[in-house]
Design a protein around this motif. Structure first.
Motif, mmCIF file in Angstrom:
data_model
loop_
_atom_site.group_PDB
_atom_site.id
_atom_site.type_symbol
_atom_site.label_atom_id
_atom_site.label_comp_id
_atom_site.label_asym_id
_atom_site.label_seq_id
_atom_site.Cartn_x
_atom_site.Cartn_y
_atom_site.Cartn_z
ATOM 1 N N LEU A 142 0.823 -1.076 -0.043
ATOM 2 C CA LEU A 142 -0.011 0.072 -0.199
ATOM 3 C C LEU A 142 0.973 1.327 -0.093
ATOM 4 O O LEU A 142 1.703 1.286 1.224
ATOM 5 C CB LEU A 142 -1.006 -0.063 1.380
ATOM 6 N N THR A 155 5.699 4.395 1.162
ATOM 7 C CA THR A 155 4.917 3.303 1.810
ATOM 8 C C THR A 155 3.665 3.993 2.847
ATOM 9 O O THR A 155 4.055 4.993 3.282
ATOM 10 C CB THR A 155 5.444 2.382 2.431
ATOM 11 N N PHE A 166 2.634 2.297 5.585
ATOM 12 C CA PHE A 166 3.045 1.617 6.595
ATOM 13 C C PHE A 166 4.492 1.920 6.618
ATOM 14 O O PHE A 166 5.246 1.321 5.660
ATOM 15 C CB PHE A 166 2.541 0.264 6.777
ATOM 16 N N GLY A 167 5.240 2.834 7.610
ATOM 17 C CA GLY A 167 6.552 2.844 7.597
ATOM 18 C C GLY A 167 7.176 4.203 6.824
ATOM 19 O O GLY A 167 8.158 4.619 7.142
ATOM 20 N N ILE A 221 8.209 4.623 3.962
ATOM 21 C CA ILE A 221 9.403 4.381 2.987
ATOM 22 C C ILE A 221 9.507 4.918 1.598
ATOM 23 O O ILE A 221 8.459 4.630 1.223
ATOM 24 C CB ILE A 221 9.811 2.753 3.255
ATOM 25 N N PRO A 222 10.274 5.420 1.154
ATOM 26 C CA PRO A 222 10.064 5.916 -0.204
ATOM 27 C C PRO A 222 10.140 4.724 -0.966
ATOM 28 O O PRO A 222 11.083 3.808 -0.888
ATOM 29 C CB PRO A 222 11.858 6.789 -0.584
ATOM 30 N N VAL A 223 9.375 4.798 -2.026
ATOM 31 C CA VAL A 223 9.352 3.760 -3.174
ATOM 32 C C VAL A 223 10.018 3.993 -4.510
ATOM 33 O O VAL A 223 10.728 3.779 -5.189
ATOM 34 C CB VAL A 223 8.152 3.090 -3.336
ATOM 35 N N PHE A 272 13.408 3.382 -5.291
ATOM 36 C CA PHE A 272 14.028 3.014 -3.904
ATOM 37 C C PHE A 272 13.746 1.726 -3.690
ATOM 38 O O PHE A 272 12.899 1.327 -4.015
ATOM 39 C CB PHE A 272 13.774 4.056 -2.841
ATOM 40 N N TYR A 273 14.744 1.052 -3.131
ATOM 41 C CA TYR A 273 14.570 -0.556 -2.552
ATOM 42 C C TYR A 273 15.437 -0.959 -1.491
ATOM 43 O O TYR A 273 16.367 -0.402 -1.345
ATOM 44 C CB TYR A 273 14.412 -1.362 -3.940
ATOM 45 N N ASP A 274 15.064 -2.042 -1.154
ATOM 46 C CA ASP A 274 15.964 -2.746 0.154
ATOM 47 C C ASP A 274 16.291 -1.953 1.107
ATOM 48 O O ASP A 274 17.411 -2.072 1.595
ATOM 49 C CB ASP A 274 17.262 -3.224 -0.880
ATOM 50 N N PHE A 275 15.368 -1.223 1.829
ATOM 51 C CA PHE A 275 15.466 -0.286 2.863
ATOM 52 C C PHE A 275 15.615 -1.239 3.885
ATOM 53 O O PHE A 275 14.758 -2.283 4.082
ATOM 54 C CB PHE A 275 14.548 0.708 3.306
ATOM 55 N N VAL A 276 16.461 -1.065 4.879
ATOM 56 C CA VAL A 276 16.724 -1.785 6.239
ATOM 57 C C VAL A 276 16.450 -0.493 7.176
ATOM 58 O O VAL A 276 17.513 0.327 7.126
ATOM 59 C CB VAL A 276 17.651 -2.524 6.405
ATOM 60 N N ILE A 277 15.693 -0.646 8.309
ATOM 61 C CA ILE A 277 15.809 0.377 9.374
ATOM 62 C C ILE A 277 16.954 0.029 10.273
ATOM 63 O O ILE A 277 16.938 -0.972 10.813
ATOM 64 C CB ILE A 277 14.357 0.496 9.893
#
Lengths: 218, 218
Positions: A135, A155, A157-158, A160-162, A178-183
């Motif tokens: 979403l 996103t 939830f969270g 996070i840039p896509v 953007f991808y493979d984000f780890v917090i």
């Protein structure tokens, strides 16, 4: 086990749908500590960039490892941006060389600007199958000073840039995924200049200025 | 309840990671019955398309409601493609008019071609937060007959299209984003030509041919 997982995911999706329905999306700020990757394309400038970056909004610093392809020539660049000190380093670990230059402007966090307009909410993929959908909210707006137009997708939830698309007369469209984000930060040492940078003198003629997070990485 | 959901999602993600690690992604076929949306951009052709489509791979038929913007002029088009009968209808419900034309070529399902090469697997967004990430696979290849190059991104779970980029000398890059997929058909009546189409005569001079699912929708 798998049946349990399926039921659990269905519950998650229902919960997500209930949350999403309960409120209008609002401009949000990404988590302050993240590691992620991006692919950027600027057709007008004949430039493609692939990056892995570590992002520390608490310490106002970014570490970027980039491969930049311009007119079919590729260069590799390690950049350490220290906004509090107002400097950035161009580092070559291979050659053990270091250039220290002036960094102008304030640190810009990864966020949806408060005056952005909601374009809409969509599910990338599908909400019908567990793990098959994401979403996201898309936002449009322009930066008053630079007249830069943007379309940002984060996103729900969270936060996070896509993806981002930015446009100015000068640059044309810059399209980023953007991808493979780890917090969290995988290796805090990345933010400390290596020993061979100690002797580097500040080069004021090479100054860069940060207008926004998205155009700086480009 | 929320804690349960969080734990469940974490379990789902671990399960997903285990599944993903256990096997190399393989070319997949999308579910046979779907409703979805797409946005398509063809900079060279100065064309932007926004579509909602219903997809029935069992009956080899597609129903498309499109808004097509070409050189700043927008037209609205309803298309019903019946591959078994080899015809397609251009329908205007507003004007109650119908054009029936020849449809050449076979039905092309939504799938990753068997000879596509895996470019890589990424998480759109983040796997650190529940509901913030989507595991996708990207594939590249070219269609032998048409020389069309493609880059397709589909979800790992569910095999749902997320984006496609196709290129030919003639068309330039065609960039599509897919979203809001629901598995199943919302309204099967969409695949039945409306009564005012009964009198439409077959126009052979307006024939279209389907080369692939992705270029047909465009």
């Amino acid at each position: 086990m798998q049946a349990f997982v399926l039921i659990s995911v269905t519950l998650c999706l229902i919960q997500a749908a209930v949350n999403a329905g309960a409120q209008k999306p609002y401009p949000c700020k990404s988590p302050p500590l993240m590691v992620g990757r991006l692919s950027m394309l600027n057709p007008k400038g004949h430039t493609a960039v692939y990056e892995r970056f570590s992002y520390d909004a608490l310490g106002s610093r970014i570490y970027v490892r980039a491969s930049v392809t311009f007119n079919n020539n590729t260069i590799y660049e390690d950049l350490l941006l220290l906004f509090r000190e107002g400097v950035f380093y161009e580092i070559s670990y291979e050659n053990r060389t270091c250039k220290k230059s002036e960094l102008k402007g304030h640190f810009q966090p990864i966020e949806i600007p408060q005056d952005a307009q909601l374009l809409g909410q969509v599910v990338l993929g599908s909400s019908s199958t567990p793990g098959a959908g994401l979403l996201v909210n898309s936002w449009i707006g322009s930066v008053p000073v630079t007249k830069e137009k943007y379309l940002l997708t984060f996103t729900e939830f969270g936060c996070i840039p896509v993806s981002s698309m930015t446009y100015t007369e000068e640059t044309g469209w810059i399209i980023s995924s953007f991808y493979d984000f780890v917090i969290g930060i995988e290796d805090p040492n990345e933010f400390i200049p290596p020993p061979f940078c100690e002797k580097a003198e500040l080069n004021r003629s090479n100054a860069r200025s940060a207008k926004s997070f998205f155009n700086f990485l480009g």
